[in-house]
Design a protein around this motif. Structure first.
Motif, PDB file in Angstrom:
ATOM      1  N   SER A 181     -17.031  18.909  19.880  1.00  0.00           N
ATOM      2  CA  SER A 181     -17.402  17.534  19.549  1.00  0.00           C
ATOM      3  C   SER A 181     -17.638  16.763  20.831  1.00  0.00           C
ATOM      4  O   SER A 181     -17.223  17.212  21.916  1.00  0.00           O
ATOM      5  CB  SER A 181     -16.304  16.854  18.717  1.00  0.00           C
ATOM      6  OG  SER A 181     -15.086  16.809  19.439  1.00  0.00           O
ATOM      7  N   GLY A 182     -18.316  15.619  20.704  1.00  0.00           N
ATOM      8  CA  GLY A 182     -18.471  14.727  21.837  1.00  0.00           C
ATOM      9  C   GLY A 182     -19.821  14.743  22.516  1.00  0.00           C
ATOM     10  O   GLY A 182     -20.045  13.989  23.468  1.00  0.00           O
ATOM     11  N   GLY A 183     -20.726  15.572  22.066  1.00  0.00           N
ATOM     12  CA  GLY A 183     -22.046  15.608  22.690  1.00  0.00           C
ATOM     13  C   GLY A 183     -22.882  14.406  22.305  1.00  0.00           C
ATOM     14  O   GLY A 183     -22.432  13.520  21.580  1.00  0.00           O
ATOM     15  N   GLY A 184     -24.105  14.383  22.813  1.00  0.00           N
ATOM     16  CA  GLY A 184     -24.998  13.289  22.452  1.00  0.00           C
ATOM     17  C   GLY A 184     -25.983  12.984  23.549  1.00  0.00           C
ATOM     18  O   GLY A 184     -26.236  13.805  24.436  1.00  0.00           O
ATOM     19  N   LEU A 185     -26.528  11.774  23.479  1.00  0.00           N
ATOM     20  CA  LEU A 185     -27.543  11.308  24.424  1.00  0.00           C
ATOM     21  C   LEU A 185     -26.926  10.273  25.349  1.00  0.00           C
ATOM     22  O   LEU A 185     -26.242   9.345  24.889  1.00  0.00           O
ATOM     23  CB  LEU A 185     -28.707  10.699  23.642  1.00  0.00           C
ATOM     24  CG  LEU A 185     -29.807  10.012  24.457  1.00  0.00           C
ATOM     25  CD1 LEU A 185     -30.534  11.018  25.339  1.00  0.00           C
ATOM     26  CD2 LEU A 185     -30.789   9.298  23.511  1.00  0.00           C
ATOM     27  N   VAL A 186     -27.176  10.438  26.634  1.00  0.00           N
ATOM     28  CA  VAL A 186     -26.647   9.503  27.626  1.00  0.00           C
ATOM     29  C   VAL A 186     -27.672   9.339  28.732  1.00  0.00           C
ATOM     30  O   VAL A 186     -28.474  10.249  28.989  1.00  0.00           O
ATOM     31  CB  VAL A 186     -25.295  10.014  28.180  1.00  0.00           C
ATOM     32  CG1 VAL A 186     -25.465  11.298  28.952  1.00  0.00           C
ATOM     33  CG2 VAL A 186     -24.597   8.959  29.017  1.00  0.00           C
ATOM     34  N   GLN A 187     -27.654   8.188  29.382  1.00  0.00           N
ATOM     35  CA  GLN A 187     -28.559   7.975  30.506  1.00  0.00           C
ATOM     36  C   GLN A 187     -28.023   8.635  31.768  1.00  0.00           C
ATOM     37  O   GLN A 187     -26.802   8.837  31.912  1.00  0.00           O
ATOM     38  CB  GLN A 187     -28.744   6.481  30.755  1.00  0.00           C
ATOM     39  CG  GLN A 187     -29.588   5.780  29.716  1.00  0.00           C
ATOM     40  CD  GLN A 187     -29.937   4.351  30.134  1.00  0.00           C
ATOM     41  OE1 GLN A 187     -29.173   3.709  30.855  1.00  0.00           O
ATOM     42  NE2 GLN A 187     -31.075   3.868  29.660  1.00  0.00           N
ATOM     43  N   ALA A 188     -28.910   8.956  32.662  1.00  0.00           N
ATOM     44  CA  ALA A 188     -28.504   9.534  33.945  1.00  0.00           C
ATOM     45  C   ALA A 188     -27.496   8.617  34.627  1.00  0.00           C
ATOM     46  O   ALA A 188     -27.649   7.389  34.613  1.00  0.00           O
ATOM     47  CB  ALA A 188     -29.723   9.741  34.835  1.00  0.00           C
ATOM     48  N   GLY A 189     -26.463   9.234  35.193  1.00  0.00           N
ATOM     49  CA  GLY A 189     -25.391   8.482  35.823  1.00  0.00           C
ATOM     50  C   GLY A 189     -24.237   8.183  34.887  1.00  0.00           C
ATOM     51  O   GLY A 189     -23.166   7.753  35.342  1.00  0.00           O
ATOM     52  N   GLY A 190     -24.438   8.414  33.608  1.00  0.00           N
ATOM     53  CA  GLY A 190     -23.408   8.145  32.621  1.00  0.00           C
ATOM     54  C   GLY A 190     -22.411   9.275  32.482  1.00  0.00           C
ATOM     55  O   GLY A 190     -22.441  10.258  33.237  1.00  0.00           O
TER      56      GLY A 190
END
Length: 120
Positions: free
Chosen positions: A7-16
């Protein structure tokens, strides 16, 4: 039978940052090494980080200093804290565990995989 659920995946911006978790359930006597791998289409699955039952860790050079693997043996979980994420970290991440079942036989188990996407 043993199952690993990520669990815990997803979409994030670079640097996040993202935190992946993996929980092992089933007929578990003990868990030896636990690890995170990742794979992108057309490439081989690669080791990201690994932690032994004694707590020793090793990391891929590409994630050293940014990712931290940890485990909670009371809960049969392994986590991957990912900081300073880069677009090249985009992949499907897989949890892996070497489990000694209650039958005292040792097996290697994989999770189903979870997508991590880092946008630039």
């Amino acid at each position: 039978q043993v199952q690993l659920v990520e669990s815990g995946g997803g979409l994030v911006q670079a640097g996040g940052s993202l935190r992946l978790s993996c929980a092992a359930t089933g007929s578990i006597f003990s868990i030896n090494a636990m690890a995170w791998y990742r794979q992108v289409p057309g490439k081989q699955r690669e080791l990201v980080a690994r932690i032994t039952s004694s707590g020793s860790t090793n990391y891929a050079d590409s994630v050293k200093g940014r990712f931290t693997i940890s485990r909670n043996d009371a809960k049969n979980t392994v986590n991957l804290q990912m900081n300073s994420l880069k677009p090249e970290d985009t992949a499907v991440y897989y949890c892996d565990a070497v489990v000694m079942a209650t039958t005292l036989h040792e097996y290697n188990y994989w999770g189903q995989g979870i997508q991590v996407t880092v946008s630039s």
